[in-house]
Design a protein around this motif. Structure first.
Motif, PDB file in Angstrom:
ATOM      1  N   LEU A   6       0.868  -1.169   0.000  1.00 49.95           N
ATOM      2  CA  LEU A   6       0.000   0.000   0.000  1.00 49.95           C
ATOM      3  C   LEU A   6       0.906   1.221   0.000  1.00 49.95           C
ATOM      4  O   LEU A   6       1.802   1.336   0.833  1.00 49.95           O
ATOM      5  CB  LEU A   6      -0.893   0.006   1.244  1.00 49.95           C
ATOM      6  N   TYR A   7       0.673   2.101  -0.972  1.00 49.92           N
ATOM      7  CA  TYR A   7       1.442   3.340  -1.084  1.00 49.92           C
ATOM      8  C   TYR A   7       0.566   4.486  -0.598  1.00 49.92           C
ATOM      9  O   TYR A   7      -0.596   4.583  -0.971  1.00 49.92           O
ATOM     10  CB  TYR A   7       1.834   3.588  -2.544  1.00 49.92           C
ATOM     11  N   PHE A  17       5.114   6.677   1.210  1.00 48.89           N
ATOM     12  CA  PHE A  17       5.364   5.644   2.199  1.00 48.89           C
ATOM     13  C   PHE A  17       4.775   4.325   1.724  1.00 48.89           C
ATOM     14  O   PHE A  17       3.773   4.295   1.014  1.00 48.89           O
ATOM     15  CB  PHE A  17       4.783   6.060   3.547  1.00 48.89           C
ATOM     16  N   VAL A  18       5.418   3.227   2.147  1.00 46.57           N
ATOM     17  CA  VAL A  18       5.017   1.897   1.702  1.00 46.57           C
ATOM     18  C   VAL A  18       4.762   1.036   2.932  1.00 46.57           C
ATOM     19  O   VAL A  18       5.584   0.994   3.855  1.00 46.57           O
ATOM     20  CB  VAL A  18       6.112   1.252   0.817  1.00 46.57           C
ATOM     21  N   THR A  19       3.629   0.373   2.933  1.00 49.48           N
ATOM     22  CA  THR A  19       3.285  -0.554   4.010  1.00 49.48           C
ATOM     23  C   THR A  19       2.622  -1.777   3.366  1.00 49.48           C
ATOM     24  O   THR A  19       2.502  -1.863   2.148  1.00 49.48           O
ATOM     25  CB  THR A  19       2.357   0.129   5.045  1.00 49.48           C
ATOM     26  N   ASN A  20       2.200  -2.726   4.192  1.00 43.14           N
ATOM     27  CA  ASN A  20       1.451  -3.871   3.672  1.00 43.14           C
ATOM     28  C   ASN A  20       0.186  -4.058   4.512  1.00 43.14           C
ATOM     29  O   ASN A  20      -0.094  -3.261   5.417  1.00 43.14           O
ATOM     30  CB  ASN A  20       2.312  -5.138   3.641  1.00 43.14           C
ATOM     31  N   LEU A  26       7.389  -0.727   5.195  1.00 47.25           N
ATOM     32  CA  LEU A  26       8.287  -1.225   4.154  1.00 47.25           C
ATOM     33  C   LEU A  26       9.169  -0.111   3.589  1.00 47.25           C
ATOM     34  O   LEU A  26       9.759  -0.270   2.533  1.00 47.25           O
ATOM     35  CB  LEU A  26       7.475  -1.885   3.033  1.00 47.25           C
ATOM     36  N   GLY A  27       9.223   1.019   4.295  1.00 50.46           N
ATOM     37  CA  GLY A  27      10.088   2.115   3.873  1.00 50.46           C
ATOM     38  C   GLY A  27       9.336   3.185   3.110  1.00 50.46           C
ATOM     39  O   GLY A  27       8.123   3.326   3.215  1.00 50.46           O
ATOM     40  N   SER A  28      10.083   3.934   2.333  1.00 57.75           N
ATOM     41  CA  SER A  28       9.495   5.008   1.543  1.00 57.75           C
ATOM     42  C   SER A  28      10.325   5.237   0.305  1.00 57.75           C
ATOM     43  O   SER A  28      11.473   4.784   0.213  1.00 57.75           O
ATOM     44  CB  SER A  28       9.396   6.291   2.368  1.00 57.75           C
ATOM     45  N   ILE A  29       9.734   5.945  -0.635  1.00 56.76           N
ATOM     46  CA  ILE A  29      10.451   6.398  -1.813  1.00 56.76           C
ATOM     47  C   ILE A  29      10.288   7.919  -1.860  1.00 56.76           C
ATOM     48  O   ILE A  29       9.334   8.465  -1.314  1.00 56.76           O
ATOM     49  CB  ILE A  29       9.942   5.722  -3.105  1.00 56.76           C
ATOM     50  N   SER A  39      -2.470   6.217  -7.527  1.00 56.11           N
ATOM     51  CA  SER A  39      -3.246   5.057  -7.976  1.00 56.11           C
ATOM     52  C   SER A  39      -2.294   4.067  -8.635  1.00 56.11           C
ATOM     53  O   SER A  39      -1.448   4.455  -9.454  1.00 56.11           O
ATOM     54  CB  SER A  39      -4.324   5.502  -8.968  1.00 56.11           C
ATOM     55  N   TRP A  40      -2.414   2.796  -8.283  1.00 60.44           N
ATOM     56  CA  TRP A  40      -1.521   1.751  -8.801  1.00 60.44           C
ATOM     57  C   TRP A  40      -1.998   1.278 -10.168  1.00 60.44           C
ATOM     58  O   TRP A  40      -3.175   1.015 -10.382  1.00 60.44           O
ATOM     59  CB  TRP A  40      -1.467   0.571  -7.833  1.00 60.44           C
ATOM     60  N   ASP A  41      -1.057   1.134 -11.084  1.00 55.18           N
ATOM     61  CA  ASP A  41      -1.288   0.617 -12.434  1.00 55.18           C
ATOM     62  C   ASP A  41      -0.553  -0.715 -12.519  1.00 55.18           C
ATOM     63  O   ASP A  41       0.654  -0.759 -12.745  1.00 55.18           O
ATOM     64  CB  ASP A  41      -0.761   1.636 -13.445  1.00 55.18           C
ATOM     65  N   ALA A  42      -1.277  -1.815 -12.306  1.00 53.68           N
ATOM     66  CA  ALA A  42      -0.662  -3.144 -12.294  1.00 53.68           C
ATOM     67  C   ALA A  42      -0.156  -3.540 -13.674  1.00 53.68           C
ATOM     68  O   ALA A  42       0.813  -4.291 -13.794  1.00 53.68           O
ATOM     69  CB  ALA A  42      -1.662  -4.179 -11.780  1.00 53.68           C
TER      70      ALA A  42
END
Length: 173
Positions: A6-7, A17-20, A26-29, A39-42
């Motif tokens: 999850l961003y 930020f990144v989590t699950n 899970l850190g950050s970018i 929005s995620w583009d798979a």
């Protein structure tokens, strides 16, 4: 869901930020600017992000999981917002894969921060159509959109009833 990640962003912070699902950090970018919507583009393995700071108004980027951003287009959402602010602070953005596996029917849904209108765009930023945000169902006030998600043939909108005014509702359209 495909990545298990999850961003998310925080106001006025250039980090993503990144989590699950277990809330593990899970850190950050750091793409270097503040985003108001992601929005995620798979299909492409990237995030779409809407700029949310001075100098980035209306700018939509693709962002890699490592944080590299690439400007895709600029679209200043017309139609006004509940705050009476200068338009272009993107607070609602959703990538829509479209009904086929073809890349030609993929699109973006977008709105201004607390925007009165919802805009449907091609991936290059050409306007397909604009729609009035529905009224907040509990207050009857004009809807002020602050978030968008796409689920098959439906959009989910996060509405407030005025500038930071309750009731706040999630509606399916």
């Amino acid at each position: 869901p495909a990545t298990g990640r999850l961003y998310y962003t925080l106001r006025a912070d250039p980090n993503i930020f990144v989590t699950n699902a277990n809330n593990a950090n899970l850190g950050s970018i750091n793409p270097g600017i503040t985003f108001g919507a992601l929005s995620w583009d798979a299909k492409r393995g990237v995030l779409w992000g809407g700029g949310y700071q001075a100098g980035e108004r209306g700018k939509v980027y693709k962002i890699t999981p490592s944080g590299t951003k690439t400007l895709q287009f600029t679209f200043i959402p017309p139609g006004g917002n509940c705050y009476g602010n200068t338009p272009g602070f993107i607070d609602g953005l959703a990538y829509d894969e479209g009904p086929t596996l073809s890349n030609t029917d993929d699109s973006i849904w977008m709105s201004d921060d607390a925007g009165f209108q919802l805009h449907h765009l091609t991936l290059s930023g050409a306007l397909i159509q604009s729609f009035q945000v529905p009224q907040n169902p509990r207050s009857g006030n004009p809807g002020c959109n602050t978030g968008i998600a796409v689920d098959g043939g439906f959009l989910w909108l996060a509405l407030q009833s005025g500038p930071d005014q309750a009731p706040h509702d999630i509606v399916r359209v």
